[in-house]
Design a protein around this motif. Structure first.
Motif, PDB file in Angstrom:
ATOM      1  N   SER A  38      28.094  49.302  42.998  1.00  0.00           N
ATOM      2  CA  SER A  38      27.305  50.055  43.962  1.00  0.00           C
ATOM      3  C   SER A  38      28.161  51.194  44.514  1.00  0.00           C
ATOM      4  O   SER A  38      29.381  51.064  44.570  1.00  0.00           O
ATOM      5  N   PRO A  39      27.548  52.295  44.912  1.00  0.00           N
ATOM      6  CA  PRO A  39      26.129  52.452  45.073  1.00  0.00           C
ATOM      7  C   PRO A  39      25.364  52.854  43.823  1.00  0.00           C
ATOM      8  O   PRO A  39      24.167  52.582  43.712  1.00  0.00           O
ATOM      9  N   GLY A  40      25.971  53.471  42.855  1.00  0.00           N
ATOM     10  CA  GLY A  40      25.197  54.074  41.764  1.00  0.00           C
ATOM     11  C   GLY A  40      24.773  53.184  40.617  1.00  0.00           C
ATOM     12  O   GLY A  40      23.814  53.486  39.924  1.00  0.00           O
ATOM     13  N   MET A  42      23.658  49.941  40.514  1.00  0.00           N
ATOM     14  CA  MET A  42      22.809  48.770  40.737  1.00  0.00           C
ATOM     15  C   MET A  42      21.482  48.839  39.977  1.00  0.00           C
ATOM     16  O   MET A  42      20.978  47.808  39.531  1.00  0.00           O
ATOM     17  N   MET A  58      26.877  42.367  43.083  1.00  0.00           N
ATOM     18  CA  MET A  58      27.394  43.727  43.181  1.00  0.00           C
ATOM     19  C   MET A  58      28.853  43.754  43.580  1.00  0.00           C
ATOM     20  O   MET A  58      29.346  42.872  44.261  1.00  0.00           O
ATOM     21  N   TYR A  60      31.121  46.714  45.458  1.00  0.00           N
ATOM     22  CA  TYR A  60      30.936  47.986  46.144  1.00  0.00           C
ATOM     23  C   TYR A  60      32.244  48.759  46.097  1.00  0.00           C
ATOM     24  O   TYR A  60      33.277  48.283  46.554  1.00  0.00           O
ATOM     25  N   ASN A  62      33.545  52.777  46.851  1.00  0.00           N
ATOM     26  CA  ASN A  62      33.135  54.077  47.366  1.00  0.00           C
ATOM     27  C   ASN A  62      34.250  55.094  47.147  1.00  0.00           C
ATOM     28  O   ASN A  62      35.431  54.774  47.306  1.00  0.00           O
ATOM     29  N   GLU A  84      34.910  47.051  48.895  1.00  0.00           N
ATOM     30  CA  GLU A  84      34.372  46.319  50.036  1.00  0.00           C
ATOM     31  C   GLU A  84      35.440  45.472  50.723  1.00  0.00           C
ATOM     32  O   GLU A  84      35.304  45.120  51.884  1.00  0.00           O
ATOM     33  N   ARG A 115      31.110  50.883  55.817  1.00  0.00           N
ATOM     34  CA  ARG A 115      29.897  51.246  55.077  1.00  0.00           C
ATOM     35  C   ARG A 115      29.699  50.289  53.902  1.00  0.00           C
ATOM     36  O   ARG A 115      28.591  49.827  53.640  1.00  0.00           O
ATOM     37  N   ALA A 116      30.780  49.973  53.221  1.00  0.00           N
ATOM     38  CA  ALA A 116      30.713  49.042  52.098  1.00  0.00           C
ATOM     39  C   ALA A 116      30.274  47.657  52.564  1.00  0.00           C
ATOM     40  O   ALA A 116      29.394  47.038  51.954  1.00  0.00           O
ATOM     41  N   SER A 119      26.559  47.562  53.311  1.00  0.00           N
ATOM     42  CA  SER A 119      25.771  47.559  52.086  1.00  0.00           C
ATOM     43  C   SER A 119      25.817  46.188  51.412  1.00  0.00           C
ATOM     44  O   SER A 119      24.793  45.673  50.964  1.00  0.00           O
TER      45      SER A 119
END
Length: 135
Positions: A38-40, A42, A58, A60, A62, A84, A115-116, A119
């Motif tokens: 994630s994010p792209g 998933m 998932m 994560y 970033n 994450e 943010r991770a 999510s």
């Protein structure tokens, strides 16, 4: 690896095409799992998991970006990535030339980690990711 025979319309279509190539794993043993980044990733992973009858989870990750240069209107430059768990990797050359202080970097890392976690919590709830003995 780029292959002219593998063209996709979007991430969902890419997942469908990859699932076709992985059909030998359909409904395989209980130790298999599909992980989406994630994010792209998933959407792609979700289509693969659905087609193969496998559980989906998932990871994560970033990107860590430099701050936007308001004068040149150039896009942010990626200088690393954070997960994450808060683990991160930096391109030291980009970071050194970015002018970002250590304190600012820590602020960026904390913000990205939060943010991770948000999510991941939305996706998993309180469930933890367990990959021991998984394929």
């Amino acid at each position: 690896m780029y292959s002219p025979s593998f063209r996709m319309l979007d991430r969902g279509d890419g997942g469908n095409q990859l699932a076709e190539k992985l059909l030998e794993f359909k409904d395989c043993s209980s130790d298999a799992i599909v992980l989406g980044i994630s994010p792209g990733g998933m959407i792609t992973a979700s289509n693969i998991a659905s087609e193969l009858g496998l559980p989906l989870d998932m990871l994560y990750v970033n990107k860590i970006e430099t701050e936007e240069d308001l004068y040149s209107m150039s896009p942010n430059i990626v200088m690393g990535a954070v997960s994450e768990t808060g683990h991160y990797s930096l391109n030291q050359e980009v970071y050194s030339s970015s002018g970002i202080s250590t304190a600012k970097l820590q602020e960026i890392l904390e913000s990205d980690k939060n943010r991770a976690l948000k999510s991941v919590k939305q996706f998993r709830g309180s469930r933890q990711l367990h990959l021991a003995n998984k394929t």
